[in-house]
Design a protein around this motif. Sequence first.
Motif, PDB file in Angstrom:
ATOM      1  N   GLN A   8     -34.344  14.139 -14.800  1.00 20.40           N
ATOM      2  CA  GLN A   8     -33.335  13.079 -14.800  1.00 20.40           C
ATOM      3  C   GLN A   8     -33.416  12.209 -13.548  1.00 20.40           C
ATOM      4  O   GLN A   8     -32.576  11.367 -13.338  1.00 20.40           O
ATOM      5  CB  GLN A   8     -31.942  13.703 -14.893  1.00 20.40           C
ATOM      6  CG  GLN A   8     -31.688  14.365 -16.223  1.00 20.40           C
ATOM      7  CD  GLN A   8     -30.388  15.138 -16.195  1.00 20.40           C
ATOM      8  OE1 GLN A   8     -29.638  15.099 -15.245  1.00 20.40           O
ATOM      9  NE2 GLN A   8     -30.117  15.839 -17.280  1.00 20.40           N
ATOM     10  N   ALA A   9     -34.359  12.481 -12.688  1.00 20.09           N
ATOM     11  CA  ALA A   9     -34.492  11.691 -11.471  1.00 20.09           C
ATOM     12  C   ALA A   9     -35.919  11.154 -11.391  1.00 20.09           C
ATOM     13  O   ALA A   9     -36.573  11.270 -10.379  1.00 20.09           O
ATOM     14  CB  ALA A   9     -34.139  12.559 -10.269  1.00 20.09           C
ATOM     15  N   LYS A  10     -36.359  10.584 -12.515  1.00 21.31           N
ATOM     16  CA  LYS A  10     -37.776  10.198 -12.596  1.00 21.31           C
ATOM     17  C   LYS A  10     -38.137   9.173 -11.536  1.00 21.31           C
ATOM     18  O   LYS A  10     -39.127   9.314 -10.831  1.00 21.31           O
ATOM     19  CB  LYS A  10     -38.063   9.611 -13.974  1.00 21.31           C
ATOM     20  CG  LYS A  10     -38.196  10.660 -15.046  1.00 21.31           C
ATOM     21  CD  LYS A  10     -38.656   9.996 -16.335  1.00 21.31           C
ATOM     22  CE  LYS A  10     -38.541  10.965 -17.482  1.00 21.31           C
ATOM     23  NZ  LYS A  10     -38.247  10.328 -18.738  1.00 21.31           N
ATOM     24  N   ALA A  11     -37.332   8.129 -11.429  1.00 23.63           N
ATOM     25  CA  ALA A  11     -37.671   7.067 -10.477  1.00 23.63           C
ATOM     26  C   ALA A  11     -37.640   7.616  -9.057  1.00 23.63           C
ATOM     27  O   ALA A  11     -38.497   7.287  -8.227  1.00 23.63           O
ATOM     28  CB  ALA A  11     -36.692   5.905 -10.622  1.00 23.63           C
ATOM     29  N   GLU A 219     -34.727   0.787  -8.666  1.00 21.17           N
ATOM     30  CA  GLU A 219     -34.649   1.695  -9.821  1.00 21.17           C
ATOM     31  C   GLU A 219     -34.176   3.086  -9.427  1.00 21.17           C
ATOM     32  O   GLU A 219     -33.622   3.814 -10.247  1.00 21.17           O
ATOM     33  CB  GLU A 219     -35.985   1.749 -10.589  1.00 21.17           C
ATOM     34  CG  GLU A 219     -37.168   2.149  -9.769  1.00 21.17           C
ATOM     35  CD  GLU A 219     -38.403   2.363 -10.633  1.00 21.17           C
ATOM     36  OE1 GLU A 219     -38.330   2.224 -11.861  1.00 21.17           O
ATOM     37  OE2 GLU A 219     -39.462   2.676 -10.047  1.00 21.17           O
ATOM     38  N   GLN A 222     -30.434   2.649  -9.474  1.00 17.21           N
ATOM     39  CA  GLN A 222     -29.971   2.281 -10.823  1.00 17.21           C
ATOM     40  C   GLN A 222     -30.028   3.469 -11.770  1.00 17.21           C
ATOM     41  O   GLN A 222     -29.103   3.698 -12.554  1.00 17.21           O
ATOM     42  CB  GLN A 222     -30.814   1.111 -11.352  1.00 17.21           C
ATOM     43  CG  GLN A 222     -30.178   0.384 -12.520  1.00 17.21           C
ATOM     44  CD  GLN A 222     -28.725  -0.032 -12.234  1.00 17.21           C
ATOM     45  OE1 GLN A 222     -28.462  -0.699 -11.240  1.00 17.21           O
ATOM     46  NE2 GLN A 222     -27.792   0.398 -13.074  1.00 17.21           N
ATOM     47  N   GLU A 223     -31.094   4.242 -11.652  1.00 18.50           N
ATOM     48  CA  GLU A 223     -31.237   5.430 -12.508  1.00 18.50           C
ATOM     49  C   GLU A 223     -30.051   6.385 -12.301  1.00 18.50           C
ATOM     50  O   GLU A 223     -29.496   6.940 -13.247  1.00 18.50           O
ATOM     51  CB  GLU A 223     -32.551   6.101 -12.123  1.00 18.50           C
ATOM     52  CG  GLU A 223     -32.662   7.561 -12.379  1.00 18.50           C
ATOM     53  CD  GLU A 223     -33.987   8.094 -11.840  1.00 18.50           C
ATOM     54  OE1 GLU A 223     -34.942   8.134 -12.622  1.00 18.50           O
ATOM     55  OE2 GLU A 223     -34.074   8.468 -10.636  1.00 18.50           O
ATOM     56  N   ASP A 226     -26.823   4.892 -13.781  1.00 15.57           N
ATOM     57  CA  ASP A 226     -26.839   5.029 -15.248  1.00 15.57           C
ATOM     58  C   ASP A 226     -26.477   6.455 -15.655  1.00 15.57           C
ATOM     59  O   ASP A 226     -25.721   6.681 -16.590  1.00 15.57           O
ATOM     60  CB  ASP A 226     -28.224   4.672 -15.810  1.00 15.57           C
ATOM     61  CG  ASP A 226     -28.535   3.183 -15.647  1.00 15.57           C
ATOM     62  OD1 ASP A 226     -27.589   2.411 -15.373  1.00 15.57           O
ATOM     63  OD2 ASP A 226     -29.715   2.802 -15.775  1.00 15.57           O
ATOM     64  N   LEU A 227     -27.029   7.416 -14.908  1.00 11.99           N
ATOM     65  CA  LEU A 227     -26.736   8.828 -15.193  1.00 11.99           C
ATOM     66  C   LEU A 227     -25.250   9.129 -15.035  1.00 11.99           C
ATOM     67  O   LEU A 227     -24.647   9.821 -15.849  1.00 11.99           O
ATOM     68  CB  LEU A 227     -27.487   9.709 -14.204  1.00 11.99           C
ATOM     69  CG  LEU A 227     -28.814  10.282 -14.636  1.00 11.99           C
ATOM     70  CD1 LEU A 227     -29.477  10.979 -13.463  1.00 11.99           C
ATOM     71  CD2 LEU A 227     -28.592  11.257 -15.783  1.00 11.99           C
TER      72      LEU A 227
END
Length: 576
Positions: A8-11, A219, A222-223, A226-227
């Motif tokens: 869930q923390a790709k970026a 990002e 932002q990621e 969004d989460l």
Amino acid sequence: MSEAPRLQAKAFHRALADRAQDPAGRTWVYLAYDQLNEALNPLPELPPERLGLVFLESPWKGALRPYHRQKVATLLANGRHFALELAERGWAVRHEVLWGPYAPALRALAQELGGPIHGVWAAEREHREALAPALAEGSLLAHPHRGWLTSPELFHRACGAQPPYRMDAFYRQARLATGWLLDEQDRPLGGRWSLDRENRLPWKGQPPAPEPPRFTHDEVSQELFDLIEAGMGQHPGRLDPGAIAATRAQVEAWWAWALQACLPHFGPFEDAMSEASWGLFHTRISPYLNLHRLMPKQVVEQVLALDSVPLPSREGFLRQVLGWREFVRHVHEATDGLRQGLPAYLAEDAALTQPGTGGHEAWAGRPWIGPTQASQGGARPNFLEVREPLPQAFWGRPSGARCLDEVVAGVWATGYSHHISRLMVLANWAQLLDVEPRELADWFWVAYVDAYDWVVEPNVLGMATYATGPLMTTKPYVAGSAYLAKMGDYCGACAFDPKKSCPLGPMYWAYLARHEAKLGANPRLAMPYASLRRRSPEQRAQDLTTAQQVQGAFRKGQPLPEALGLLQPQALPFGP
Ligand SMILES: Cc1cc2nc3c(=O)[nH]c(=O)nc-3n(C[C@H](O)[C@H](O)[C@H](O)COP(=O)(O)OP(=O)(O)OC[C@H]3O[C@@H](n4cnc5c(N)ncnc54)[C@H](O)[C@@H]3O)c2cc1C
Ligand code: SF4
């Protein structure tokens, strides 16, 4: 430790991988969620190439209380960016996500990384408690915290070994020790230690209130936002990403704005309140100071260097950061979070056994389901022995008292309000209603972005509710409508008339009458009590009736104007 949050923390992990450093041969340092500054590194003698950061993200801690979404977002976004910034500087970063207590995780990491982890003495008692097993077994070594401006020795030299503790005595010693705003004979510039008397103007629209900066995000942030938006629906409050400074550059931009736009008018309007601007000329830096994204020394020195800013504004700012902020932290430490060394006169209910939620259950209609291995709740000093529940108005149910509804709406929209609205609107209403102080403290803790136990508890329990009696203030801060009508502009749009129908006046007199046994002999309240004694029996009976009607209306969740025979209030746009 789970893999799922990494996905869930790709970026974030992509950005970390881009900056990845060889972890071999490093000495590992744990900097906690509120120690986000390289200046706090306990091993400054080592170059970045020999250091590793243990970066722990803890959904476990975030779930202890129903924290405002803006608070969760501010902490996590700053934490992630801080980790990336250190990686950029050459530190190796080890990121872990915790679904349980801290100590077992640190033990496992110490074993894996081949030695004890170096940490910094935590500001929050709750975090000290969480780290205690790791410290006791030696997997974590605690070093002094370099973020404070004053030492416990200075505090006790100024205030004595035992309470009562007084901010003005502490502030004088702190000025003498730092040399800030002193003349050559060590006298205060301007002739007095506090220039507060110059700082009491209401604000009538001029000069225009500054608008804080808004940010667009990369990002990584932002990621995260969004989460939080998608996955933390159970947490209250509005998430407003544009208002969050997350990177070091954004935090510095915020501070540059505060220096240029707020400080020139900071002092004179420090006590003013307005619907047109929730922050007026206040800097709104407390979230970043308390996370140590900004260092107190840095901000004080830059403000004192602003020669064009009038002295009362510079002194006013210094008193807040060197005076109040340091003072409450020392009171917190000296009393072990208001648990130890308190005067015998203090009535105290048993400390909570789990974290309080500030009335969230009643508002949500269900209990807050926190982690099972939760930490303890806070101390419950209760000098006036008051036990009313916190009204649902604090959770956004319109009360029809404009000042209360407006400030509450602002808090759920932003996670912020400035000092006087916290003290003279929110805590004033709570006090006049005899709200249980711990419940109010927990409400502030969950609702404000800048709240941590070391700062929120002394402010709410010590200062704003007099729950610790004269431990750190000489009298309760309570007021009727005249103060609010003078310093704020809420009354114009209120269903009540501050001079005729506002219930705060009768509630104030009823409060004094109710607590006369404990407050009546206080020399600082001699004038109000003399006035109370001049009120006729009919007036006093009417005060009591109004106070009881208001109390009853809040218990039922009934709008006050209706309960007191006026019109229905308008709903304000923001609740949690
Ligand atoms: C009931 C109540 C609850 C409070 N809870 C908190 C809290 O949880 N966290 C918190 O940081 N402050 C708390 N305060 C103190 C103060 O209200 C906030 O620090 C301030 O409003 C933050 O806004 P600002 O950054 O715009 O402050 P400014 O007015 O711009 O002041 C500059 C800085 O001074 C410091 N400061 C000023 N007064 C205090 C104080 N009494 N205690 C500690 N620091 C102070 C803050 O770091 C603040 O950022 C509380 C006050 C009251 C009356
Ligand atoms: S009239 Fe009373 S309740 Fe209404 S805004 Fe003014 S002080 Fe608050």
